[in-house]
Design an enzyme around this catalytic site. Structure first.
Site, PDB file in Angstrom:
ATOM      1  N   ASP A  82      55.484 108.633  51.191  1.00 30.94           N
ATOM      2  CA  ASP A  82      56.116 107.472  50.449  1.00 30.94           C
ATOM      3  C   ASP A  82      55.095 106.210  50.096  1.00 30.94           C
ATOM      4  O   ASP A  82      54.599 105.620  51.090  1.00 30.94           O
ATOM      5  CB  ASP A  82      56.964 107.001  51.334  1.00 30.94           C
ATOM      6  CG  ASP A  82      58.082 105.938  50.720  1.00 30.94           C
ATOM      7  OD1 ASP A  82      57.806 105.466  49.657  1.00 30.94           O
ATOM      8  OD2 ASP A  82      59.011 105.463  51.431  1.00 30.94           O
ATOM      9  N   GLU A 137      24.054  97.744  49.601  1.00 29.31           N
ATOM     10  CA  GLU A 137      23.343  97.082  50.996  1.00 29.31           C
ATOM     11  C   GLU A 137      24.550  96.264  51.509  1.00 29.31           C
ATOM     12  O   GLU A 137      24.430  95.174  51.504  1.00 29.31           O
ATOM     13  CB  GLU A 137      22.226  96.395  50.469  1.00 29.31           C
ATOM     14  CG  GLU A 137      21.328  97.427  49.468  1.00 29.31           C
ATOM     15  CD  GLU A 137      20.302  95.952  49.205  1.00 29.31           C
ATOM     16  OE1 GLU A 137      19.306  95.551  49.774  1.00 29.31           O
ATOM     17  OE2 GLU A 137      19.878  95.915  47.901  1.00 29.31           O
ATOM     18  N   GLU A 161      26.168  93.999  54.134  1.00 30.07           N
ATOM     19  CA  GLU A 161      25.872  93.204  55.548  1.00 30.07           C
ATOM     20  C   GLU A 161      27.129  92.806  56.081  1.00 30.07           C
ATOM     21  O   GLU A 161      28.457  92.983  55.838  1.00 30.07           O
ATOM     22  CB  GLU A 161      25.387  91.661  54.900  1.00 30.07           C
ATOM     23  CG  GLU A 161      23.981  92.142  54.143  1.00 30.07           C
ATOM     24  CD  GLU A 161      23.309  90.804  53.466  1.00 30.07           C
ATOM     25  OE1 GLU A 161      22.272  90.881  53.214  1.00 30.07           O
ATOM     26  OE2 GLU A 161      24.224  89.936  53.077  1.00 30.07           O
ATOM     27  N   GLU A 204      19.713  90.826  59.678  1.00 35.27           N
ATOM     28  CA  GLU A 204      19.845  89.885  58.678  1.00 35.27           C
ATOM     29  C   GLU A 204      19.411  88.390  59.187  1.00 35.27           C
ATOM     30  O   GLU A 204      19.233  88.193  60.084  1.00 35.27           O
ATOM     31  CB  GLU A 204      20.987  89.850  57.918  1.00 35.27           C
ATOM     32  CG  GLU A 204      21.151  90.698  56.332  1.00 35.27           C
ATOM     33  CD  GLU A 204      19.894  90.079  55.574  1.00 35.27           C
ATOM     34  OE1 GLU A 204      19.471  89.013  55.703  1.00 35.27           O
ATOM     35  OE2 GLU A 204      19.652  90.911  54.674  1.00 35.27           O
ATOM     36  N   GLU A 215      22.435  94.344  58.628  1.00 36.30           N
ATOM     37  CA  GLU A 215      22.438  95.256  57.178  1.00 36.30           C
ATOM     38  C   GLU A 215      22.079  96.782  57.386  1.00 36.30           C
ATOM     39  O   GLU A 215      21.140  96.867  58.350  1.00 36.30           O
ATOM     40  CB  GLU A 215      21.824  94.616  56.294  1.00 36.30           C
ATOM     41  CG  GLU A 215      21.526  95.632  54.930  1.00 36.30           C
ATOM     42  CD  GLU A 215      20.770  94.848  53.762  1.00 36.30           C
ATOM     43  OE1 GLU A 215      20.721  93.680  53.588  1.00 36.30           O
ATOM     44  OE2 GLU A 215      20.100  95.552  53.081  1.00 36.30           O
ATOM     45  N   HIS A 258      25.028  94.182  47.986  1.00 35.03           N
ATOM     46  CA  HIS A 258      24.270  94.182  46.777  1.00 35.03           C
ATOM     47  C   HIS A 258      24.375  95.678  46.419  1.00 35.03           C
ATOM     48  O   HIS A 258      24.715  96.779  47.085  1.00 35.03           O
ATOM     49  CB  HIS A 258      22.676  94.402  46.721  1.00 35.03           C
ATOM     50  CG  HIS A 258      22.443  92.493  47.434  1.00 35.03           C
ATOM     51  ND1 HIS A 258      21.172  92.551  47.698  1.00 35.03           N
ATOM     52  CD2 HIS A 258      23.040  91.488  47.460  1.00 35.03           C
ATOM     53  CE1 HIS A 258      21.029  91.163  48.128  1.00 35.03           C
ATOM     54  NE2 HIS A 258      22.119  90.627  47.782  1.00 35.03           N
ATOM     55  N   ARG A 296      14.862  86.500  43.472  1.00 32.04           N
ATOM     56  CA  ARG A 296      16.236  86.658  44.277  1.00 32.04           C
ATOM     57  C   ARG A 296      17.183  85.649  43.972  1.00 32.04           C
ATOM     58  O   ARG A 296      18.405  85.657  44.486  1.00 32.04           O
ATOM     59  CB  ARG A 296      15.895  87.055  45.740  1.00 32.04           C
ATOM     60  CG  ARG A 296      15.216  88.174  46.059  1.00 32.04           C
ATOM     61  CD  ARG A 296      14.711  88.299  47.261  1.00 32.04           C
ATOM     62  NE  ARG A 296      13.596  89.276  47.438  1.00 32.04           N
ATOM     63  CZ  ARG A 296      13.866  90.348  47.819  1.00 32.04           C
ATOM     64  NH1 ARG A 296      15.038  90.705  48.255  1.00 32.04           N
ATOM     65  NH2 ARG A 296      13.066  91.499  47.882  1.00 32.04           N
TER      66      ARG A 296
HETATM   67  N1  GLN Z   1      23.032  87.517  52.789  1.00 34.17           N
HETATM   68  C1  GLN Z   1      22.757  87.421  51.233  1.00 34.17           C
HETATM   69  C2  GLN Z   1      23.788  87.469  50.344  1.00 34.17           C
HETATM   70  O1  GLN Z   1      24.939  86.729  50.651  1.00 34.17           O
HETATM   71  C3  GLN Z   1      21.729  88.220  50.786  1.00 34.17           C
HETATM   72  C4  GLN Z   1      20.285  88.518  51.861  1.00 34.17           C
HETATM   73  C5  GLN Z   1      19.465  89.581  51.362  1.00 34.17           C
HETATM   74  O2  GLN Z   1      19.612  90.558  51.481  1.00 34.17           O
HETATM   75  N2  GLN Z   1      18.317  89.133  50.778  1.00 34.17           N
HETATM   76  O3  GLN Z   1      23.808  88.305  49.482  1.00 34.17           O
HETATM   77 MG    MG Z   2      20.354  91.657  52.950  1.00 35.30          MG
HETATM   78 MG    MG Z   3      18.755  94.537  51.334  1.00 37.83          MG
HETATM   79 MG    MG Z   4      19.134  93.639  48.021  1.00 38.26          MG
END
Ligand code: GLN
Ligand code: MG
Ligand code: MG
Ligand code: MG
Length: 446
Positions: A52, A133, A135, A190, A197, A246, A318
């Protein structure tokens, strides 16, 4: 495929399986399950198990609440830890959801992703791969077993024991994942205290999303065994990095070759890779609500914590939304850095794929890559480079999603409508709150 009905039943008997969890994911991204005893396994494998659906958030309209669970044979998996009192074991099957008319239910995120994958095939590609990826934070429990805000350690990036007390817990998580067919590539502490991670090898879209859901379940279960609580909340602690997830994505063509790779170009990225990036950039504001679905998600998307704030792409830096990791050949991929682990992976992947395919179909050229730290650029410099901001709140993100027919189409009207309604309510409720920050700031001043 490896599994048939008879093989699954035989495997269940051989391994003393007593219960089977039929699992699926609701719109919010929560894994749900209907647990059946072994006697019902055959019926379930013949697609005759109903449940259900009316009690499940955003899943149905009231009139049609009965649903069929359609197990995906390839997802058959026996858990290692969940031993009930009689010594039998627990297995799981991940399911699609059909209506009583035996049609795919439009509110099923997993089934919806298949719909977008069909479009991909029609455009000449064979698979969409995802390597996530995720975390997460490990928190200590209080005497009643409830999570506290006490972090499990004071470690930092790539620290190891004795600073990293989470190491044993993380190792147990990895062992459990390996038993369940995850090819673990790396696991590490991390940047933030208590933050970890774990990365594993990519899979094609549906399997990759299934694994994210299983991953969360396993991380939480194993953490409990270590007297810890694992949270995937995007930004649990002010002043520390948040948790992202990511998404490393790539398209393979019908010959099984990576369609993003082209040896002959200066950046060794194909035309289609550029167009895919073009689509991801063009629709970024519109899909943010799906990749960052919580009020709290926007506390992570701020400057200074390696989380994206601006819509740009880069081969090195990044700080932007999209980075191109340096590997080429079959590992050529696009890393989308905005996604956080509170996102429903099936929905997130559907909008991302749709955005990228729109780029390919309409030959959308991406802007120039930005190979410098965007955080340190002035607003005028960003303007000159055509770098726009990601939505900065859930309400802004919902409005952008709602205004995009292409992104709404990636989820279909049922899911889009339910998502917008639920998230609007969530933001309205948040808006009325009086926070500790306001009390600290204003109570004594006025
Ligand atoms: N913690 C970071 C985020 O918020 C990423 C850090 C990393 O993996 N370089 O995305
Ligand atoms: Mg990371
Ligand atoms: Mg990573
Ligand atoms: Mg990454």
């Amino acid at each position: 495929t490896k599994w048939t009905k008879d093989r699954i039943i035989a495997d269940a008997h051989e391994n003393n399986v007593h219960f089977i969890r039929l699992m699926f994911t609701d719109i919010r991204g929560t894994i749900k399950n209907v647990e059946i005893p072994l006697t019902q396994l055959e019926k379930a494998l013949e697609n005759n198990m109903t449940f259900d659906g009316s009690s499940i958030e955003g899943f149905v309209r009231i009139e049609e609440s009965d649903m069929y669970l359609i197990p995906d044979y390839d997802s058959w998996m026996i858990f290692n830890w969940d031993v009930p009192s009689d010594g039998g074991r627990i297995a799981c099957l991940i399911c699609d959801v059909d209506t009583t008319k035996r049609e795919p239910f439009l509110g099923d995120p997993r089934g919806n992703l298949r719909r977008v994958l069909d479009k991909m095939e029609a455009l000449g590609f064979s698979s969409f791969n995802l390597g996530p990826e995720p975390e997460f934070f490990l928190l200590k429990l209080d005497e009643d077993g409830r999570p506290t805000m006490d972090l499990n350690d004071d470690g930092g990036y790539f620290d190891f024991a004795p600073t990293d007390l989470g190491e044993n817990c993380r190792r147990d998580i990895v062992l459990e994942l390996e038993r369940l067919d995850f090819e673990i590539e790396a696991s590490h502490h991390e940047v933030a205290p208590g933050q970890h991670e774990i990365d594993w090898k990519y899979n094609d879209a549906i399997r990759a999303c299934d694994k994210i859901q299983l991953f969360k379940l396993i991380v939480k279960t194993v953490a409990r065994r270590h007297n810890l609580y694992a949270t995937f909340m995007p930004k649990p602690i002010y002043g520390e990095s948040g948790s992202g997830m990511h998404f490393n994505v790539s398209l393979f063509d019908k010959e099984g070759k990576n369609a993003f790779f082209d040896e002959s170009t200066p950046d060794q990225l194909s035309k289609d890779a550029h167009y895919f990036i073009g689509g991801l950039i063009k629709h970024a504001s519109a899909y943010t609500a799906i990749c960052n679905p919580l009020v709290n998600s926007y506390k992570r998307l701020v400057e200074g914590y390696e989380a994206p704030v601006y819509i740009a792409w880069s081969e090195r830096n990044r700080s932007p939304l999209i980075r191109i990791p340096s590997s080429r050949g079959n590992s050529t991929r696009i890393e989308l850095r905005s996604v956080d682990p509170s996102a429903n992976p099936y929905l997130a992947l559907a909008v991302i794929l749709q955005a990228g395919l729109d780029g390919i179909e309409n030959k959308i050229e991406p802007p120039m890559p930005i190979d410098r730290n965007i955080y340190t650029m002035t607003p005028e410099e960003r303007m000159a480079e055509g770098v726009f901001d990601l939505p900065s709140s859930l309400s802004e993100a919902i409005a952008e999603f709602e205004a995009s027919p292409i992104m709404r189409d990636a989820l279909g009207p049922h899911i889009s409508g339910n998502f917008i309604a639920e998230k609007t309510m969530e933001f309205e409720s948040y808006k009325k709150q009086v926070t500790q920050w306001e009390l600290n700031k204003y109570l004594m001043m006025y």
